[in-house]
Design a protein around this motif. Structure first.
Motif, PDB file in Angstrom:
ATOM      1  N   THR A 171       0.847  -1.190   0.000  1.00 46.96           N
ATOM      2  CA  THR A 171       0.000   0.000   0.000  1.00 46.96           C
ATOM      3  C   THR A 171       0.887   1.246   0.000  1.00 46.96           C
ATOM      4  OG1 THR A 171      -1.653  -1.200   1.252  1.00 46.96           O
ATOM      5  CG2 THR A 171      -1.824   1.194   1.282  1.00 46.96           C
TER       6      THR A 171
ATOM      7  N   SER B 167      -1.047  -0.676   5.784  1.00 48.34           N
ATOM      8  CA  SER B 167      -0.751  -1.969   6.398  1.00 48.34           C
ATOM      9  C   SER B 167       0.375  -1.856   7.424  1.00 48.34           C
ATOM     10  CB  SER B 167      -0.428  -3.018   5.328  1.00 48.34           C
ATOM     11  OG  SER B 167       0.491  -2.514   4.368  1.00 48.34           O
TER      12      SER B 167
ATOM     13  N   ARG C  65       1.445  -8.632 -11.385  1.00 42.80           N
ATOM     14  CA  ARG C  65       2.435  -8.531 -12.454  1.00 42.80           C
ATOM     15  C   ARG C  65       3.821  -8.181 -11.933  1.00 42.80           C
ATOM     16  NH1 ARG C  65      -1.489  -4.426 -15.562  1.00 42.80           N
ATOM     17  NH2 ARG C  65      -1.420  -3.668 -13.415  1.00 42.80           N
TER      18      ARG C  65
ATOM     19  N   VAL D 215      -8.018 -13.015   5.946  1.00 49.67           N
ATOM     20  CA  VAL D 215      -7.883 -14.187   5.083  1.00 49.67           C
ATOM     21  C   VAL D 215      -6.498 -14.789   5.319  1.00 49.67           C
ATOM     22  CG1 VAL D 215      -7.904 -15.038   2.715  1.00 49.67           C
ATOM     23  CG2 VAL D 215      -9.419 -13.158   3.384  1.00 49.67           C
TER      24      VAL D 215
ATOM     25  N   TYR E 264     -10.758   2.126  -8.472  1.00 52.96           N
ATOM     26  CA  TYR E 264     -10.127   0.829  -8.225  1.00 52.96           C
ATOM     27  C   TYR E 264      -9.400   0.838  -6.878  1.00 52.96           C
ATOM     28  CZ  TYR E 264      -7.129  -3.249  -8.984  1.00 52.96           C
ATOM     29  OH  TYR E 264      -6.486  -4.447  -8.857  1.00 52.96           O
TER      30      TYR E 264
HETATM   31  C1  LIG Z   1       5.002  -2.043  -7.455  1.00 49.52           C
HETATM   32  C2  LIG Z   1       3.523  -2.376  -7.469  1.00 49.52           C
HETATM   33  C3  LIG Z   1       2.988  -3.166  -8.465  1.00 49.52           C
HETATM   34  C4  LIG Z   1       1.616  -3.460  -8.479  1.00 49.52           C
HETATM   35  N1  LIG Z   1       1.112  -4.241  -9.471  1.00 49.52           N
HETATM   36  C5  LIG Z   1      -0.228  -4.499  -9.494  1.00 49.52           C
HETATM   37  C6  LIG Z   1      -0.803  -5.298 -10.521  1.00 49.52           C
HETATM   38  O1  LIG Z   1      -0.113  -5.810 -11.395  1.00 49.52           O
HETATM   39  N2  LIG Z   1      -2.141  -5.484 -10.520  1.00 49.52           N
HETATM   40  C7  LIG Z   1      -2.939  -4.925  -9.568  1.00 49.52           C
HETATM   41  O2  LIG Z   1      -4.150  -5.112  -9.630  1.00 49.52           O
HETATM   42  N3  LIG Z   1      -2.423  -4.205  -8.559  1.00 49.52           N
HETATM   43  C8  LIG Z   1      -1.091  -3.976  -8.505  1.00 49.52           C
HETATM   44  N4  LIG Z   1      -0.587  -3.207  -7.502  1.00 49.52           N
HETATM   45  C9  LIG Z   1      -1.491  -2.707  -6.434  1.00 49.52           C
HETATM   46  C10 LIG Z   1      -1.638  -3.793  -5.384  1.00 49.52           C
HETATM   47  O3  LIG Z   1      -2.653  -4.697  -5.809  1.00 49.52           O
HETATM   48  C11 LIG Z   1      -2.058  -3.201  -4.014  1.00 49.52           C
HETATM   49  O4  LIG Z   1      -1.047  -2.342  -3.572  1.00 49.52           O
HETATM   50  C12 LIG Z   1      -2.292  -4.318  -2.998  1.00 49.52           C
HETATM   51  O5  LIG Z   1      -2.979  -3.808  -1.877  1.00 49.52           O
HETATM   52  C13 LIG Z   1      -0.999  -4.939  -2.536  1.00 49.52           C
HETATM   53  O6  LIG Z   1      -1.226  -6.024  -1.713  1.00 49.52           O
HETATM   54  P1  LIG Z   1      -0.247  -6.300  -0.486  1.00 49.52           P
HETATM   55  O7  LIG Z   1      -0.699  -7.560   0.132  1.00 49.52           O
HETATM   56  O8  LIG Z   1       1.175  -6.199  -0.930  1.00 49.52           O
HETATM   57  O9  LIG Z   1      -0.547  -5.023   0.406  1.00 49.52           O
HETATM   58  P2  LIG Z   1      -0.713  -4.766   1.973  1.00 49.52           P
HETATM   59  O10 LIG Z   1      -0.336  -3.336   2.121  1.00 49.52           O
HETATM   60  O11 LIG Z   1       0.004  -5.765   2.799  1.00 49.52           O
HETATM   61  O12 LIG Z   1      -2.281  -4.950   2.186  1.00 49.52           O
HETATM   62  C14 LIG Z   1      -3.259  -4.154   1.547  1.00 49.52           C
HETATM   63  C15 LIG Z   1      -4.519  -4.065   2.417  1.00 49.52           C
HETATM   64  O13 LIG Z   1      -5.096  -5.352   2.579  1.00 49.52           O
HETATM   65  C16 LIG Z   1      -5.212  -5.669   3.953  1.00 49.52           C
HETATM   66  N5  LIG Z   1      -4.822  -7.050   4.108  1.00 49.52           N
HETATM   67  C17 LIG Z   1      -3.575  -7.537   3.926  1.00 49.52           C
HETATM   68  N6  LIG Z   1      -3.578  -8.859   4.140  1.00 49.52           N
HETATM   69  C18 LIG Z   1      -4.849  -9.199   4.455  1.00 49.52           C
HETATM   70  C19 LIG Z   1      -5.477 -10.434   4.770  1.00 49.52           C
HETATM   71  N7  LIG Z   1      -4.780 -11.564   4.781  1.00 49.52           N
HETATM   72  N8  LIG Z   1      -6.809 -10.446   5.042  1.00 49.52           N
HETATM   73  C20 LIG Z   1      -7.506  -9.293   5.014  1.00 49.52           C
HETATM   74  N9  LIG Z   1      -6.964  -8.094   4.710  1.00 49.52           N
HETATM   75  C21 LIG Z   1      -5.642  -8.052   4.439  1.00 49.52           C
HETATM   76  C22 LIG Z   1      -4.232  -4.755   4.652  1.00 49.52           C
HETATM   77  O14 LIG Z   1      -4.619  -4.456   5.990  1.00 49.52           O
HETATM   78  C23 LIG Z   1      -4.282  -3.533   3.819  1.00 49.52           C
HETATM   79  O15 LIG Z   1      -5.356  -2.750   4.236  1.00 49.52           O
HETATM   80  C24 LIG Z   1       0.780  -2.942  -7.457  1.00 49.52           C
HETATM   81  C25 LIG Z   1       1.336  -2.163  -6.444  1.00 49.52           C
HETATM   82  C26 LIG Z   1       2.687  -1.877  -6.446  1.00 49.52           C
HETATM   83  C27 LIG Z   1       3.246  -1.034  -5.352  1.00 49.52           C
END
Ligand SMILES: Cc1cc2nc3c(=O)[nH]c(=O)nc-3n(C[C@H](O)[C@H](O)[C@H](O)COP(=O)(O)OP(=O)(O)OC[C@H]3O[C@@H](n4cnc5c(N)ncnc54)[C@H](O)[C@@H]3O)c2cc1C
Ligand SMILES: *[C@@H]1O[C@H](CO)[C@@H](O)[C@H](O)[C@H]1NC(C)=O
Ligand SMILES: *[C@@H]1O[C@H](CO)[C@@H](O)[C@H](O)[C@H]1NC(C)=O
Ligand SMILES: *[C@@H]1O[C@H](CO)[C@@H](O)[C@H](O)[C@H]1NC(C)=O
Length: 455
Positions: A47, A53, A104, A171, A409
């Motif tokens: 995020t 997070s 991706r 989850v 989104y």
């Molecule tokens: C470099 C980069 C590339 C990206 N590429 C894509 C892409 O190709 N396609 C796309 O659609 N998006 C993409 N994104 C966006 C990405 O989908 C979001 O940033 C997503 O939230 C990342 O997930 P995370 O688990 O790493 O994030 P985190 O920051 O760990 O979690 C995001 C949110 O979900 C909550 N959460 C985390 N784990 C859980 C769980 N187990 N149960 C319930 N809630 C939970 C957290 O509290 C937080 O609020 C990209 C982002 C970046 C920075």
């Protein structure tokens, strides 16, 4: 702790908890709720904004020990732990000739991306990543551990497809449908800044016609402002899931992308045919900068809207770039256009749909997100305000031109955007009813810090 965005890394939670089993997550969650202690959960930590997070004002629970990947005996599905990164999944599945519909970038976490939707290289044929989730194992606010699928807890199963995790539970495991997949074709082309109109024309043809004929095509477009040179440039990221090899096994440019080779002023042009892990590693965005993003959506079809939006963005970021330069700080803004093709919307519908509230005739659409990276918190206020103003001005343009779509989104939304409300009344009401049923005391709404809330 290391997060992708420095705005998150600098947060100092009162305590960090790393449970390793469902029972431990259950104990952690019920204990936090009983103590009325604010918290957040972390999967891949991607995020952009603080509190997403990791949080100064509570407890951070890191799910990194949920790291098992298991392919089913019939190879049709994979069970994956909520603490994994997309690179972990592709490294395990590439050698099997399989893939899942997922992120991706190798470092992005599986949980955030799946719960918020998920653009994938394979979305044209298979829809959003969340459309391909067959089941969610999760821990509710009550501490109960349940499995939501098309057969049980169906209302919750649907809510988790795009509704985010923070309103419903934690989850710990996802079951994803697999597809057969070998090497992908990937081409990055960077054109000089003055190619906007030519590129907007090619992109519009691609999304309104090309992608209808070829669901294996995937693309995004990026307008960049380079802090080093002060120049603008346009990047086309073109991908194809079914490469064709020509004489001497050199990859052939897929028909659907031919028009991009005819655009002049090419500064860089590189093609690879490689497995998903290699391609996802090659486009990974580095850690360590302060980051923000926000987004808006509009109907594709008009080249002049794209040109107008570019001009708006150029103007806004140039002002900030001058100020950042004067102060001696780094500022690197991007405007990214993702494609939401009719094929993607149709595939989504065929798999039961999701909470995003998009109908087939909303497409094809562009999702435009305004991204910025910078290196000093002295710029925070200026950049965050400008980013919000940009979205408002961009939406005013698309409204005036009759192309506006209400959709925002989640996974690229600014902390100030009303993501769940923008899914429309039917989705919002489903999400609210489901949250009231599975979190009847509103504990998650009250205590889970910093993500998109229902009330
Ligand atoms: C470099 C980069 C590339 C990206 N590429 C894509 C892409 O190709 N396609 C796309 O659609 N998006 C993409 N994104 C966006 C990405 O989908 C979001 O940033 C997503 O939230 C990342 O997930 P995370 O688990 O790493 O994030 P985190 O920051 O760990 O979690 C995001 C949110 O979900 C909550 N959460 C985390 N784990 C859980 C769980 N187990 N149960 C319930 N809630 C939970 C957290 O509290 C937080 O609020 C990209 C982002 C970046 C920075
Ligand atoms: C994080 O959330 C808390 C509680 O809502 C708030 O007080 C704090 O300002 C937020 N931090 C940031 C950096 O936004
Ligand atoms: C997942 O990937 C990360 C980063 O590449 C690595 O540190 C970790 O060991 C991997 N986990 C598994 C289970 O493969
Ligand atoms: C990029 O390079 C490929 C060969 O690798 C070539 O066929 C194509 O025309 C080039 N495209 C542009 C825009 O230069």
């Amino acid at each position: 702790m290391i997060y992708w965005s420095a705005r998150q890394s600098e947060q100092r939670p009162y305590c960090l908890i790393t449970p390793a089993t469902n029972e431990e997550v259950s104990l952690v969650l019920t204990t936090l709720i009983r103590a009325d202690a604010p918290f957040t959960f972390r999967s891949g930590g991607h995020t952009a904004f603080a509190n997403g997070s990791n949080t100064d004002s509570g407890i951070t629970v890191d799910l990194k020990y949920f790291d098992t990947i298991q392919l089913s005996d019939d190879r049709k599905s994979a069970s994956i732990g909520a603490g994994l990164r997309w690179g972990n999944i592709s490294e395990a599945l590439d050698p099997q000739g399989l893939a899942v519909i997922g992120g991706r970038d190798v470092n992005v976490g599986v949980a955030g991306l799946l719960l918020g939707g998920g653009f994938s290289f394979f979305s044209g044929r298979h829809g959003w990543a969340c459309d391909n989730v067959l089941g969610f194992e999760l821990v509710l606010a009550s501490g109960e551990i349940i499995y939501a699928s098309a057969d049980q807890h169906v209302e919750l199963f649907m809510a988790l497809r795009g509704g985010g995790g923070s309103s419903f539970g934690v989850v710990t495991r996802f079951v994803l449908a697999t597809i057969e997949q070998s090497d992908l074709w990937a081409r990055s082309i960077i054109y000089a800044g003055e190619t906007t109109e030519a590129l907007a024309t090619a992109a519009t043809m691609l999304i309104t016609q090309g992608m209808d004929d070829d669901p294996d095509a995937h693309a995004y477009f990026v307008r960049q402002h380079k802090p080093e040179s002060g120049d603008f440039a346009n990047l086309a990221g073109l991908f194809h899931a079914r490469p064709v090899l020509g004489n001497g096994s050199t990859p052939v440019t897929p028909q659907v992308f031919k028009s991009f080779d005819a655009i002049p002023c090419v500064l860089y042009n590189s093609t690879t045919v490689a497995d998903l892990t290699t391609v996802s590693r090659s486009i990974s965005i580095p850690y360590g900068q302060r980051q923000t993003w926000s987004n808006h959506a509009f109907a594709a079809g008009s080249v002049s809207i794209l040109v107008e939006l570019h001009a708006l963005w150029d103007d806004a970021v140039l002002k900030i770039a001058l100020e950042a330069k004067r102060l001696g700080f780094r500022y690197a803004p991007l405007a990214v256009y993702q494609t939401i093709s009719r094929g993607q919307l149709r595939a989504s519908q065929l798999r039961g749909g999701n909470m995003m509230g998009l109908r087939l005739d909303d497409g094809p659409m562009f999702l435009m997100h305004f991204f910025a990276s910078w290196d000093n918190d002295a710029l925070d206020e200026m950049i965050l305000q400008a980013n919000q103003a940009l979205v408002q001005a961009a939406e005013a343009i698309t409204r005036r031109r009759g192309a506006h779509r209400d959709f925002v989104y989640m996974n690229y939304a600014g902390e100030w955007q009303d993501v769940l409300q923008r899914y429309g009344p039917a989705s919002f009401s489903h999400l609210l009813q489901t949250a009231l049923r599975y979190d009847p005391h509103g504990d998650l709404q009250r205590l889970w810090r910093g993500y998109f809330k229902l009330y």
